[in-house]
Design a protein around this motif. Sequence first.
Motif, PDB file in Angstrom:
ATOM      1  N   LEU A 116       0.834  -1.208   0.000  1.00 31.28           N
ATOM      2  CA  LEU A 116       0.000   0.000   0.000  1.00 31.28           C
ATOM      3  C   LEU A 116       0.863   1.249   0.000  1.00 31.28           C
ATOM      4  O   LEU A 116       1.681   1.449   0.909  1.00 31.28           O
ATOM      5  CB  LEU A 116      -0.926   0.005   1.227  1.00 31.28           C
ATOM      6  CG  LEU A 116      -1.802  -1.236   1.441  1.00 31.28           C
ATOM      7  CD1 LEU A 116      -2.682  -1.049   2.673  1.00 31.28           C
ATOM      8  CD2 LEU A 116      -2.649  -1.524   0.210  1.00 31.28           C
ATOM      9  N   GLY A 117       0.696   2.090  -1.008  1.00 32.36           N
ATOM     10  CA  GLY A 117       1.415   3.364  -1.051  1.00 32.36           C
ATOM     11  C   GLY A 117       2.854   3.252  -1.486  1.00 32.36           C
ATOM     12  O   GLY A 117       3.705   4.025  -1.033  1.00 32.36           O
ATOM     13  N   LEU A 118       3.167   2.321  -2.392  1.00 31.12           N
ATOM     14  CA  LEU A 118       4.549   2.179  -2.838  1.00 31.12           C
ATOM     15  C   LEU A 118       4.980   3.401  -3.640  1.00 31.12           C
ATOM     16  O   LEU A 118       4.230   3.921  -4.465  1.00 31.12           O
ATOM     17  CB  LEU A 118       4.710   0.936  -3.720  1.00 31.12           C
ATOM     18  CG  LEU A 118       4.400  -0.422  -3.097  1.00 31.12           C
ATOM     19  CD1 LEU A 118       4.898  -1.533  -4.004  1.00 31.12           C
ATOM     20  CD2 LEU A 118       4.995  -0.557  -1.708  1.00 31.12           C
ATOM     21  N   GLY A 119       6.214   3.825  -3.412  1.00 34.51           N
ATOM     22  CA  GLY A 119       6.774   4.945  -4.152  1.00 34.51           C
ATOM     23  C   GLY A 119       8.212   4.654  -4.525  1.00 34.51           C
ATOM     24  O   GLY A 119       8.811   3.672  -4.080  1.00 34.51           O
ATOM     25  N   THR A 120       8.788   5.504  -5.352  1.00 30.76           N
ATOM     26  CA  THR A 120      10.192   5.373  -5.714  1.00 30.76           C
ATOM     27  C   THR A 120      10.743   6.749  -6.046  1.00 30.76           C
ATOM     28  O   THR A 120       9.978   7.674  -6.361  1.00 30.76           O
ATOM     29  CB  THR A 120      10.386   4.419  -6.907  1.00 30.76           C
ATOM     30  OG1 THR A 120      11.782   4.161  -7.101  1.00 30.76           O
ATOM     31  CG2 THR A 120       9.821   5.012  -8.199  1.00 30.76           C
TER      32      THR A 120
END
Length: 354
Positions: A116-120
């Motif tokens: 949930l809410g993966l970012g990079t």
Amino acid sequence: MPNILFSTTRQWNPGDEFILMGCLNALRAAGLDFNPVIFNRNPQIRRAKRIDPVALLQRAFGEGRRQAFLDNSFKDSMSLDWIDLVVFAGSPEWRGRRLAPLYDAIARAGTPTAFLGLGTVKPFRFDHEHFSEAETTVLKAARLIACRDPLTTASLAPLPVRQMICPALLAAPHERQRDSVRRIALIYGHPLAARHNNVAEATHAFLVALYRKLIERLGAQHEFEFVAHYVDELPLFERDFPGATIRYSYDAADYVRIYDRYDLVVGHRVHGVGLSASLGAPGLCVGHDRRGDTARGFGAEMIEVGADVDTVVERVRAAIDEVAGRSAALLERKAQLRRDYVEALTAAGITRLG
């Protein structure tokens, strides 16, 4: 009672804990009652090094290795047979060496997962060059993968991912409409704070120049206070703004109360802006890295480092004039996101745990 294991940090970056708070609220909104357990990625607790003395002790002493890891969180010596779901609670660190023991355990046990809410902060490819065998196995079997920015969504193709606003927008347990601006929060940062909790010299110089100009131009009509997220910033703050008020807490949960004081927020901490948005307070986010898309999900207006300070002051003035409309839009955005997460968690079968 289901036991849910959350990958997060504790006592490191409050933003990670704001994301966790949003994940907890999303799951509870979907009707789940559970025991939350954490896999603590705090780098003081888990060092992402090839040679880690604590890990060596754990491997050397078998079952007794539990004594080498005393944090009140999930231990590498534990099995996952008592865990019903593992939730990777956002942030850019949702894979890599620090998380290898968790991925290996999930791959062996086949425990259900949700991301949930993966970012990079940089592009990548979903291939064996960038992902371990365990990471590949776990991600392919995930019940739900929700990414908070288009870069992560595109980079994880061809996995069946959903792009959704970061769950930090759900972090606050309450919200309220802002109809006027009495008090404004300025989020403080400094290059000498600990790595990954600091800002570049250029960002610091820009923040100081902007904040001084805001106080000079708007201080007669509005009250300004500062907010720090990391303890190193407190002794450094006095050099830049002697005598000014700065608020900080060791406990991330206290920031709900802290940010609820304000009607508008300006600063570089993406998830400080996000928690404020969850409370109904609009934000202007100083974009100093590639996480701008996350801040836009919080309805924030973006400010680039190095922008003309006088122009930015006028943009803040416009945000003050428009606060009622912006706040109302945030309240609707939060309500819609809550519905979206409930729908996604339900469709993924996660609400049927236990």
